[in-house]
Design an enzyme around this catalytic site. Structure first.
Site, PDB file in Angstrom:
ATOM      1  N   ARG A  94      83.074  -9.710  97.044  1.00  0.00           N
ATOM      2  CA  ARG A  94      82.754 -10.759  96.062  1.00  0.00           C
ATOM      3  C   ARG A  94      81.250 -11.015  96.007  1.00  0.00           C
ATOM      4  NH1 ARG A  94      86.618 -12.978  93.537  1.00  0.00           N
ATOM      5  NH2 ARG A  94      85.490 -14.811  92.829  1.00  0.00           N
ATOM      6  N   ASP A 147      89.994 -30.492  99.855  1.00  0.00           N
ATOM      7  CA  ASP A 147      89.437 -29.166  99.577  1.00  0.00           C
ATOM      8  C   ASP A 147      88.064 -29.120 100.234  1.00  0.00           C
ATOM      9  OD1 ASP A 147      90.177 -26.842  97.335  1.00  0.00           O
ATOM     10  OD2 ASP A 147      88.050 -26.919  97.832  1.00  0.00           O
TER      11      ASP A 147
HETATM   12  C1  SAM Z   1      92.506 -19.957  95.018  1.00  0.00           C
HETATM   13  S1  SAM Z   1      92.254 -21.686  95.177  1.00  0.00           S
HETATM   14  C2  SAM Z   1      93.915 -22.241  95.367  1.00  0.00           C
HETATM   15  C3  SAM Z   1      94.145 -23.589  94.722  1.00  0.00           C
HETATM   16  C4  SAM Z   1      95.611 -24.078  94.795  1.00  0.00           C
HETATM   17  N1  SAM Z   1      96.021 -24.282  96.164  1.00  0.00           N
HETATM   18  C5  SAM Z   1      96.534 -23.092  94.109  1.00  0.00           C
HETATM   19  O1  SAM Z   1      97.240 -22.357  94.789  1.00  0.00           O
HETATM   20  O2  SAM Z   1      96.545 -23.043  92.870  1.00  0.00           O
HETATM   21  C6  SAM Z   1      91.602 -21.781  96.836  1.00  0.00           C
HETATM   22  C7  SAM Z   1      91.013 -23.149  97.185  1.00  0.00           C
HETATM   23  O3  SAM Z   1      90.800 -23.190  98.587  1.00  0.00           O
HETATM   24  C8  SAM Z   1      89.594 -23.887  98.836  1.00  0.00           C
HETATM   25  N2  SAM Z   1      89.114 -23.506 100.165  1.00  0.00           N
HETATM   26  C9  SAM Z   1      88.506 -22.348 100.536  1.00  0.00           C
HETATM   27  N3  SAM Z   1      88.204 -22.391 101.843  1.00  0.00           N
HETATM   28  C10 SAM Z   1      88.653 -23.587 102.318  1.00  0.00           C
HETATM   29  C11 SAM Z   1      88.623 -24.212 103.601  1.00  0.00           C
HETATM   30  N4  SAM Z   1      88.077 -23.614 104.657  1.00  0.00           N
HETATM   31  N5  SAM Z   1      89.159 -25.458 103.716  1.00  0.00           N
HETATM   32  C12 SAM Z   1      89.699 -26.091 102.634  1.00  0.00           C
HETATM   33  N6  SAM Z   1      89.747 -25.550 101.400  1.00  0.00           N
HETATM   34  C13 SAM Z   1      89.229 -24.307 101.244  1.00  0.00           C
HETATM   35  C14 SAM Z   1      88.689 -23.458  97.693  1.00  0.00           C
HETATM   36  O4  SAM Z   1      87.609 -24.343  97.498  1.00  0.00           O
HETATM   37  C15 SAM Z   1      89.675 -23.424  96.516  1.00  0.00           C
HETATM   38  O5  SAM Z   1      89.698 -24.644  95.827  1.00  0.00           O
END
Ligand code: SAM
Length: 265
Positions: A36, A133
């Site tokens: 990425r 998040d």
């Molecule tokens: C692909 S999205 C998924 C959103 C939702 N859960 C869905 O399935 O539609 C991934 C999310 O995980 C969050 N994320 C990534 N690393 C994270 C972490 N270490 N702790 C909490 N959130 C995280 C990102 O900011 C993003 O909003």
């Protein structure tokens, strides 16, 4: 430009990058991250790590843009509808409880938590929702609670209106209903490093984020999430996220991507 500009990002540069972005990059799968990052550097014309780090130091908006790119914010209402319908069937078959305590643990812009609110409301249940998040931009979007038509493609008109208010004239967005927003709390939380809320929760959604973590971190996060479930509490993962040995976390398989807290034998 080198065909893979991210190849110039050595271990020290990855550390600086993680610190600048406020992301625990050492726990994410490096192969995915590098792919990425490489695409990002090519797209925005960064020849090497030094150029990228200089831009991040000079421009705060560049920090936000790269963080968004690396954390991947893809989400929508009723994402993977068949999985939600199975969750709805499981919920409907459970003994009623007065209030569902729900945690959407990688909530992005809140579409997932609102889908949970919808599913529970359709089962005649009320819920209190915690949305967390890692990304402040996503948290702000969740607080704003505004959604474009394209994010609602899986929701029938009737379902949309249960949780959202239709667009006003000349405003192209749907807005979360105030009575639904009043039951939501939005907070920043890094699943890898921050303390978790004590719970217990009846439903934890942690969808489409574990796939980005390295295997040991994934297991550690799963164990911590499972420990926050109340009796018979449900853990709902993304469609491609499987738990190899659910019993190791005190969980049992209920349906694809859905697990239940199992009382100790
Ligand atoms: C692909 S999205 C998924 C959103 C939702 N859960 C869905 O399935 O539609 C991934 C999310 O995980 C969050 N994320 C990534 N690393 C994270 C972490 N270490 N702790 C909490 N959130 C995280 C990102 O900011 C993003 O909003």
């Amino acid at each position: 430009m080198h065909p893979d500009p991210a190849a110039s990002v050595d271990a020290a540069a990855w550390d600086i990058l993680g610190a600048r972005l406020g992301l625990p990059l050492d726990a994410y799968r490096r192969d995915q991250l590098a792919r990425r990052l490489s695409a990002y550097m090519r797209l925005h014309g960064y020849a090497d790590a030094a150029a990228l780090l200089a831009a991040l130091a000079a421009r705060p908006e560049e920090v936000e843009r790269l963080r968004s790119h690396l954390t991947i914010h893809v989400t929508e209402f009723l994402r993977d509808p068949a999985y939600w319908e199975r969750l709805a069937a499981v919920v409907a078959a459970m003994p009623a409880r007065p209030l569902w305590r729900v945690w959407s643990a990688a909530a992005a812009n809140g579409a997932e938590a609102l889908t949970a609110a919808l599913v529970l409301e359709e089962a005649g249940l009320s819920a209190r929702l915690l949305l967390t998040d890692i990304d402040p931009v996503m948290l702000e979007a969740a607080r704003q609670g505004e959604y474009r038509e394209s994010e609602l493609r899986h929701l029938s008109p009737d379902r949309r209106r249960r949780i959202l208010e239709p667009p006003a004239p000349r405003a192209p967005v749907w807005r979360v209903r105030p009575e639904v927003a009043a039951r939501m709390v939005v907070r920043r939380l890094d699943l890898l490093h921050d303390p978790y809320p004590p719970g217990p929760f009846d439903l934890i959604l942690c969808r489409n984020v574990l796939i980005y973590f390295r295997a040991p971190d994934r297991e550690r996060v799963l164990g911590r999430l499972a420990s926050r479930l109340g009796p018979d509490g449900l853990l709902f993962l993304g469609a491609t996220e499987l738990i190899g040995r659910p019993e190791a976390h005190g969980l049992e398989w209920v349906a694809p991507a859905l697990y239940r807290a199992r009382p100790p034998a």
